[in-house]
Design a protein around this motif. Structure first.
Motif, short mmCIF file in Angstrom:
data_model
loop_
_atom_site.label_atom_id
_atom_site.label_comp_id
_atom_site.label_asym_id
_atom_site.label_seq_id
_atom_site.Cartn_x
_atom_site.Cartn_y
_atom_site.Cartn_z
N GLN A 224 -2.51 -17.57 -32.66
CA GLN A 224 -1.97 -16.92 -33.85
C GLN A 224 -0.94 -15.84 -33.51
N SER A 225 -1.21 -15.06 -32.48
CA SER A 225 -0.33 -13.93 -32.15
C SER A 225 1.02 -14.36 -31.57
N ASP B 181 3.06 -16.35 -33.10
CA ASP B 181 3.92 -16.80 -34.19
C ASP B 181 3.87 -15.81 -35.35
N CYS B 182 4.60 -16.12 -36.39
CA CYS B 182 4.72 -15.23 -37.54
C CYS B 182 3.42 -15.12 -38.32
N ILE B 183 3.17 -13.92 -38.79
CA ILE B 183 2.16 -13.68 -39.82
C ILE B 183 2.89 -12.87 -40.89
N ASN C 106 -0.04 -12.28 -44.64
CA ASN C 106 -1.26 -13.05 -44.34
C ASN C 106 -1.03 -14.56 -44.23
N ARG C 107 0.21 -15.01 -44.24
CA ARG C 107 0.50 -16.43 -44.00
C ARG C 107 0.68 -16.61 -42.50
N LYS C 108 -0.21 -17.40 -41.90
CA LYS C 108 -0.21 -17.60 -40.45
C LYS C 108 0.47 -18.93 -40.15
N TYR C 109 1.56 -18.86 -39.41
CA TYR C 109 2.41 -20.03 -39.21
C TYR C 109 2.12 -20.83 -37.94
N TYR C 110 1.29 -20.35 -37.05
CA TYR C 110 1.15 -21.01 -35.75
C TYR C 110 0.64 -22.44 -35.87
#
Length: 189
Positions: free
Chosen positions: A83-84, A86-88, A91-95
């Motif tokens: 997760q870390s 990529d973009c957050i 609260n939208r987690k893009y990974y």
């Protein structure tokens, strides 16, 4: 092959025969995945291409009985992300999305080359991490079973798996997943 042909010809076959895996092939597949879009071009994916026999056999111990067919793989590609990387955004987690798109690019390249790339969810992630020596903070997103399609149906397949080898599994109808303008019950606009 054009993109439409690659999409239409792609199948998640389970009957595989052994083939030679070369470093050039791995580089072609990796390059195709790397051209995928990602949030702010973060490219959060990692691919471990396992093809050396000793490591491949050890990795296959992560497979449950339902994936016995995958023991005929010529290569297993472990797909990782975190997760870390990529973009957050709000609260939208893009990974997961970005890694999934890279996997799709890789799978389409495999289809173009005439091989099989079958992503699976059935594996023990702790065994996978140990075998490939993954950092603890990386998440195993999927394993991709890679090989050459064998015309004879693998005897290890279940009845449903045999059926799916012969006929493409039924896809949902347009109205079951697509909407015009607003999420609705499929009644249109």
């Amino acid at each position: 092959m054009d993109v439409s042909t690659a999409i239409e010809s792609r199948r998640a076959y389970r009957s595989l025969e052994k083939m030679e895996i070369t470093e050039d092939l791995i580089r072609i597949l990796a390059l195709s995945a790397s051209l995928s879009p990602s949030c702010f071009n973060n490219q959060p994916w990692k691919f471990v291409f396992v093809h050396k026999n000793a490591v491949l056999e050890e990795l296959k111990t992560a497979l449950p009985k339902g994936n016995d067919w995958a023991r005929n793989a010529s290569m297993i590609i472990a797909v990782l992300s975190k997760q870390s990387d990529d973009c957050i955004l709000d609260n939208r987690k893009y990974y997961l999305l970005d890694t999934g798109m890279a996997v799709a690019f890789l799978i389409l390249k495999v289809a173009e080359l005439g091989y099989i790339a079958h992503p699976i969810a059935g594996y023990n992630p702790e065994i996978v991490k140990k075998v490939i020596k993954s950092p603890d903070d990386m998440e195993i997103i999927t394993l991709i079973i890679f090989g050459k399609h064998r015309k004879e149906i693998d005897p290890a397949l279940s009845e449903k798996q045999r059926h799916d080898e012969i006929e493409r599994p039924v896809r949902k109808s347009f109205d079951e997943y697509a909407y015009f303008n607003k999420f609705s019950n499929g009644t249109g606009y």
